[in-house]
Design a protein around this motif. Structure first.
Motif, mmCIF file in Angstrom:
data_model
loop_
_atom_site.group_PDB
_atom_site.id
_atom_site.type_symbol
_atom_site.label_atom_id
_atom_site.label_comp_id
_atom_site.label_asym_id
_atom_site.label_seq_id
_atom_site.Cartn_x
_atom_site.Cartn_y
_atom_site.Cartn_z
ATOM 1 N N ILE A 1 -72.828 77.184 93.535
ATOM 2 C CA ILE A 1 -73.470 78.032 94.545
ATOM 3 C C ILE A 1 -72.756 77.911 95.886
ATOM 4 C CG2 ILE A 1 -75.576 78.354 95.890
ATOM 5 C CD1 ILE A 1 -77.145 77.603 93.379
ATOM 6 N N VAL A 2 -72.550 76.682 96.344
ATOM 7 C CA VAL A 2 -71.961 76.495 97.677
ATOM 8 C C VAL A 2 -70.449 76.714 97.671
ATOM 9 C CG1 VAL A 2 -73.769 74.883 98.347
ATOM 10 C CG2 VAL A 2 -71.672 74.009 97.313
ATOM 11 N N ASN A 3 -69.859 76.951 96.504
ATOM 12 C CA ASN A 3 -68.430 77.247 96.441
ATOM 13 C C ASN A 3 -68.142 78.738 96.590
ATOM 14 O OD1 ASN A 3 -65.700 76.295 96.078
ATOM 15 N ND2 ASN A 3 -65.733 77.183 94.038
ATOM 16 N N SER B 1 -78.178 64.119 92.876
ATOM 17 C CA SER B 1 -77.461 65.362 92.577
ATOM 18 C C SER B 1 -76.558 65.788 93.725
ATOM 19 C CB SER B 1 -78.458 66.475 92.244
ATOM 20 O OG SER B 1 -79.368 66.667 93.307
ATOM 21 N N GLY B 2 -76.902 65.441 94.965
ATOM 22 C CA GLY B 2 -76.063 65.819 96.094
ATOM 23 C C GLY B 2 -74.706 65.154 96.077
ATOM 24 N N SER B 3 -74.662 63.875 95.726
ATOM 25 C CA SER B 3 -73.374 63.175 95.656
ATOM 26 C C SER B 3 -72.481 63.763 94.573
ATOM 27 C CB SER B 3 -73.608 61.684 95.389
ATOM 28 O OG SER B 3 -74.351 61.084 96.431
ATOM 29 N N PHE B 4 -73.048 64.003 93.412
ATOM 30 C CA PHE B 4 -72.254 64.588 92.335
ATOM 31 C C PHE B 4 -71.883 66.039 92.635
ATOM 32 C CE2 PHE B 4 -74.670 61.391 89.583
ATOM 33 C CZ PHE B 4 -73.671 60.443 89.751
ATOM 34 N N PHE C 1 -68.103 67.670 92.154
ATOM 35 C CA PHE C 1 -67.828 68.932 91.469
ATOM 36 C C PHE C 1 -67.221 69.962 92.425
ATOM 37 C CE2 PHE C 1 -71.106 67.760 88.149
ATOM 38 C CZ PHE C 1 -70.205 67.759 87.100
ATOM 39 N N LEU C 2 -67.669 69.984 93.660
ATOM 40 C CA LEU C 2 -67.153 70.948 94.628
ATOM 41 C C LEU C 2 -65.670 70.712 94.894
ATOM 42 C CD1 LEU C 2 -67.768 73.266 96.571
ATOM 43 C CD2 LEU C 2 -68.411 71.552 98.284
ATOM 44 N N ALA C 3 -65.278 69.455 95.047
ATOM 45 C CA ALA C 3 -63.860 69.153 95.248
ATOM 46 C C ALA C 3 -63.029 69.568 94.032
ATOM 47 C CB ALA C 3 -63.685 67.664 95.520
ATOM 48 N N ALA C 4 -63.578 69.368 92.834
ATOM 49 C CA ALA C 4 -62.849 69.767 91.632
ATOM 50 C C ALA C 4 -62.761 71.282 91.509
ATOM 51 C CB ALA C 4 -63.520 69.174 90.397
ATOM 52 N N LEU C 5 -63.821 71.995 91.868
ATOM 53 C CA LEU C 5 -63.791 73.454 91.808
ATOM 54 C C LEU C 5 -62.753 74.030 92.773
ATOM 55 C CD1 LEU C 5 -67.611 74.276 91.640
ATOM 56 C CD2 LEU C 5 -65.926 74.659 89.840
ATOM 57 N N ALA D 1 -76.254 69.235 89.790
ATOM 58 C CA ALA D 1 -75.120 69.062 90.690
ATOM 59 C C ALA D 1 -74.065 70.140 90.471
ATOM 60 C CB ALA D 1 -74.508 67.678 90.494
ATOM 61 N N LEU D 2 -73.786 70.486 89.206
ATOM 62 C CA LEU D 2 -72.807 71.535 88.921
ATOM 63 C C LEU D 2 -73.310 72.894 89.418
ATOM 64 C CD1 LEU D 2 -70.174 72.460 87.646
ATOM 65 C CD2 LEU D 2 -71.347 72.571 85.439
ATOM 66 N N ALA D 3 -74.594 73.174 89.223
ATOM 67 C CA ALA D 3 -75.135 74.447 89.698
ATOM 68 C C ALA D 3 -75.061 74.550 91.216
ATOM 69 C CB ALA D 3 -76.584 74.599 89.224
ATOM 70 N N LEU D 4 -75.403 73.471 91.911
ATOM 71 C CA LEU D 4 -75.314 73.484 93.368
ATOM 72 C C LEU D 4 -73.875 73.646 93.839
ATOM 73 C CD1 LEU D 4 -77.848 70.651 94.299
ATOM 74 C CD2 LEU D 4 -78.210 73.117 94.395
#
Length: 382
Positions: A139-141, A254-257, A261-265, A133-136
């Motif tokens: 990537i999308v960030n 992993s998609g939900s997490f 992570f994306l919101a936190a990044l 989840a963190l790696a994804l």
């Protein structure tokens, strides 16, 4: 005669003049103004409780009350056919807990087997889904990445799909003649019969290395046991069938997490990254010294949610084997359900649920302690 005071500009001021503090009882100074403020706070608190009272009643009626009822049922020998509060059910006290934890027998062996299976499921699923989840999310960030919206939707889609539907699809994919084994045959590998293979993965690896014979383990691994299972059975690892369920869980969660992570990044201040870039740090150093420390609270949230959900896994096990093969996919949640609805022993089923609740609370507290902020304590200079 009023007492004369001096202003900073040198002009006299009396206590009765505008702006002069008055601490006398009944005056118009700070003491008198604090009273209506306190009264207003009390009024806001009353209105606040009034507005949240419907939700408090709903939670108490549908959550707290059933938990207390289940706790009472765990102290009974109840088959679900009578009223557990009428005295018709047999009160056995802590016998249900002793049967599961201390008394030799099939019940304790099955419970220990479910704990072993679920422990391996947690130890593999939680780290894998968190790292993925963190790696994804990283990537999308990336702002220079094209099609970020489409990628986010693609990665998140398995999380909103019904777990029953996904489990059914995995049953077809991992059949002996399914798509997975067909692709393995293209590279010269013969895949196992995934959902019918009870062998532990670690025991297979040790057997391949010639260290341990899975059919006849000897020495300490066979001579010692815990809760009815030998040490070899505890250390054999997850079965091939359980590994398939682990792959399913990692893929669907992993998609939900990733979104968390994306919101936190996106909430990390740009000044931190810009300052680190000015200092000349590379991407690995940026991740280690800037990104991960800023994500510590979110990381604790993701690990806690993952820990709770993995210890409560039920629907995938129910669809993909119900404990088969050889009880290697049995979990405490499914064992609790089976004890109550299949064996009509709701007391033991409730006892399993409360042991599982205590285990989750202990592990969550330990996880909170392990991820706590560790400040640098320095002594006084003498």
């Amino acid at each position: 005669m009023p007492i004369r005071t001096m202003r900073a500009s040198g002009t006299p001021r009396t206590t009765g003049s505008p702006g002069a503090p008055d601490s006398a009882p009944g005056g118009t100074g700070t003491t008198a103004k604090a009273r209506p403020q306190r009264a207003g706070l009390r009024g806001e608190g009353t209105w606040g409780w009034l507005f949240v009272s419907p939700m408090v009643l709903v939670l108490g009626l549908f959550m707290v009350l059933p938990i207390l009822m289940a706790l009472w049922v765990s102290l009974l020998h109840w088959d679900g056919q009578s009223n557990p509060f009428s005295g018709q059910a047999d009160f056995v006290g802590l016998d249900n807990y002793r049967t599961l934890l201390t008394q030799d027998g099939l019940d304790r062996t099955l419970f220990a087997t479910s704990l072993r299976n679920n422990a391996y499921y947690v130890l593999l699923t939680v780290p894998l889904q968190t790292v993925l989840a963190l790696a994804l999310a990283l990537i999308v960030n990336q702002k220079m990445l094209r099609g970020r919206g489409a990628l986010r939707t693609t990665f998140f889609f398995p999380s909103v799909t019904s777990s029953i539907a996904v489990s059914t699809v995995f049953l077809f994919l991992f059949q002996g003649s399914g798509a997975v084994n067909s692709m393995l045959s293209w590279i010269g590998l013969k895949g196992p019969n995934w959902f019918a293979d009870p062998r532990g993965v670690l025991s297979l690896i040790l057997s391949g290395l010639g260290i341990v014979d899975p059919e006849r383990p000897a020495g300490v691994l066979a001579d010692h046991s815990l809760m009815g299972l030998s040490w070899f059975e505890w250390l054999a690892g997850p079965s091939v069938a359980m590994c398939t369920i682990i792959l399913l869980a990692v893929w669907t969660t992993s998609g939900s997490f990733m979104l968390i992570f994306l919101a936190a990044l996106q909430n990390i201040p740009r000044e931190l990254e810009e300052s680190a870039a000015i200092e000349g740090v590379n991407r690995r150093q940026m991740l280690r010294y800037v990104t991960l420390p800023a994500l510590r609270p979110v990381l604790f949230l993701v690990l806690t949610l993952g820990l709770i959900s993995t210890w409560q896994v039920f629907d995938q096990v129910y669809v993909m084997g119900q404990g088969a093969p050889g009880n290697t996919t049995l979990t405490p949640a499914f064992l609790s359900y089976s004890a109550g609805f299949d064996n009509a022993d709701f007391g033991q089923g409730s006892a399993i649920a409360f042991i599982l609740l205590a285990l989750i609370l202990i592990l969550t507290a330990f996880q909170r302690w392990a991820l706590r902020e560790r400040g640098v304590h320095t002594g006084r200079n003498r």
